[in-house]
Design an enzyme around this catalytic site. Sequence first.
Site, mmCIF file in Angstrom:
data_model
loop_
_atom_site.group_PDB
_atom_site.id
_atom_site.type_symbol
_atom_site.label_atom_id
_atom_site.label_comp_id
_atom_site.label_asym_id
_atom_site.label_seq_id
_atom_site.Cartn_x
_atom_site.Cartn_y
_atom_site.Cartn_z
ATOM 1 N N ASP A 40 2.525 6.180 -2.246
ATOM 2 C CA ASP A 40 2.869 7.277 -1.441
ATOM 3 C C ASP A 40 3.234 8.427 -2.109
ATOM 4 O O ASP A 40 2.868 9.541 -2.061
ATOM 5 C CB ASP A 40 3.768 7.067 -0.308
ATOM 6 C CG ASP A 40 3.045 6.213 0.708
ATOM 7 O OD1 ASP A 40 1.831 5.737 0.364
ATOM 8 O OD2 ASP A 40 3.892 5.752 1.741
ATOM 9 N N HIS A 76 0.818 -1.225 -0.036
ATOM 10 C CA HIS A 76 -0.047 -0.111 -0.087
ATOM 11 C C HIS A 76 0.762 1.363 -0.069
ATOM 12 O O HIS A 76 0.110 2.285 -0.230
ATOM 13 C CB HIS A 76 -0.934 0.038 1.231
ATOM 14 C CG HIS A 76 -1.783 1.103 1.211
ATOM 15 N ND1 HIS A 76 -2.753 1.491 0.516
ATOM 16 C CD2 HIS A 76 -1.758 2.213 2.366
ATOM 17 C CE1 HIS A 76 -3.330 2.633 0.765
ATOM 18 N NE2 HIS A 76 -2.950 3.128 1.415
ATOM 19 N N CYS A 77 2.095 1.192 0.233
ATOM 20 C CA CYS A 77 2.897 2.385 0.421
ATOM 21 C C CYS A 77 3.796 2.890 -0.634
ATOM 22 O O CYS A 77 3.589 3.797 -1.113
ATOM 23 C CB CYS A 77 3.832 2.289 1.802
ATOM 24 S SG CYS A 77 2.885 2.146 3.308
ATOM 25 N N ILE A 78 4.732 2.063 -1.001
ATOM 26 C CA ILE A 78 5.848 2.556 -2.096
ATOM 27 C C ILE A 78 5.350 2.737 -3.305
ATOM 28 O O ILE A 78 5.570 3.753 -3.928
ATOM 29 C CB ILE A 78 6.843 1.503 -1.972
ATOM 30 C CG1 ILE A 78 7.612 1.295 -0.607
ATOM 31 C CG2 ILE A 78 8.138 1.738 -2.911
ATOM 32 C CD1 ILE A 78 8.638 -0.067 -0.598
#
Length: 447
Positions: free
Chosen positions: A289, A284-286
């Site tokens: 974001d 979900h992040c890299i």
Amino acid sequence: MLTTENELQLNSIACELIEKFENKTATVGVVGLGYVGLPLSVEKAKAGYKVIGFDVQEEKVAKVNKGENYIGDVIPTDLEKLVYEGKLMATSDYSFLTEVDAVAICVPTPLDIYKQPNMEYVESSAKAIAKYLQKGTLVVLESTTYPGTTEELIKPILEETGLVCGEDFFLAYSPERVDPGNKNYNTKNTPKVVGGSTPECTEVAATLYENVLEGTVHRVSSPAVAEMEKILENTFRNINIALANEMAILCNKMGIDVWEVIDAAATKPYGFMPFYPGPGLGGHCIPIDPWYLTWKAREYNYHTKLIETAGEINDSMPDFVVKRCMEILNEQGKPLKGSKIVVLGVAYKKDIDDYRESPVLPILNKLSDFGAEWVVIDPFVKEFKFKGRLQKTELLTSQLIEEADLILITTNHSVFDYELIINQSKSILDTRNVIKDKNIKGKCYKL
């Protein structure tokens, strides 16, 4: 009035709340019981607080209240014990917010089809909290987001109640730092960054985390600084992975082993940090974001060229993987259409059950478009959503390996029997360098 080490004068409401945090009489809430919220709820309950978890998904609420774990980084016996002892409960009834002294927002912040932030979950959570906001409550946003969210979106919603931020209630941003599957760092011992809307807000929030976590709590001057540092963390990784991926593409053209190149560069004790190529970015992040920052930068008439280029490179890796599949099959005189591909792993990283934003999904989609027949093997993911439908994974068998025209290693799960795969397969494309020195010319290919 309370004077802190940095001579900050706190009002009586802040002092009372800090005292509750220090003597563990506070009740804390967590909105969102997913990969971030449930581990945080467990740690807060283990620290001695009564915890109420909130989620709109009744299935999650029911599982928590039965002590049934569904997140890999939570120890099942810990959850079961905390629920049994009455230290942790879950509900979809947000009126229970009137009972909490502090509440953390841990809801998803996805991108829409135009790679713009979708803030509906954060906004709806803030409105739910505002409806039941009590004087002397701490509100902390943990969801990863763009700089400015806490004060531009959440603060106005909460102040519509007539309560004043920094005086009647306290607001801060403290980014989640979750690395699923990491055996060394977890919610409990990972350092925490906290930035409040006022110095009082920062101190109140930091006190709570200092009484929950073993990791250090680093105070920053504002929520915007904390929001930006989280974006920097993951943008740093995104860009460096993009560099590794571009090197992999070029090395493939030049007949050079990119993994050997990176290992050689990593011998330098300064000025170099190894990052590795792969089939694309997941989680979900890299992959997500950096696009928050790209979107926000437009407000300041700035174009984030490096970040966007890195995103384009990483997004192109599934295409490169499928191209490599074609090349390998062509060497055997076979077209991709009609070939049988066994795909090892749909999770975005090894030894976890999380397939959010997994690059394997676009790879499967492209294989389907070219008419390939594929089956996915993943012992951690029993089923996954593909093109809107649930697709079950299968067990790895000798028959599947022998019948496959190509074994495609997309996730390097440690439980796979790689000796069996090497011995019984016709050909292998290893996108994770798990085969390493067992590279057999004409059979095992690297990214």
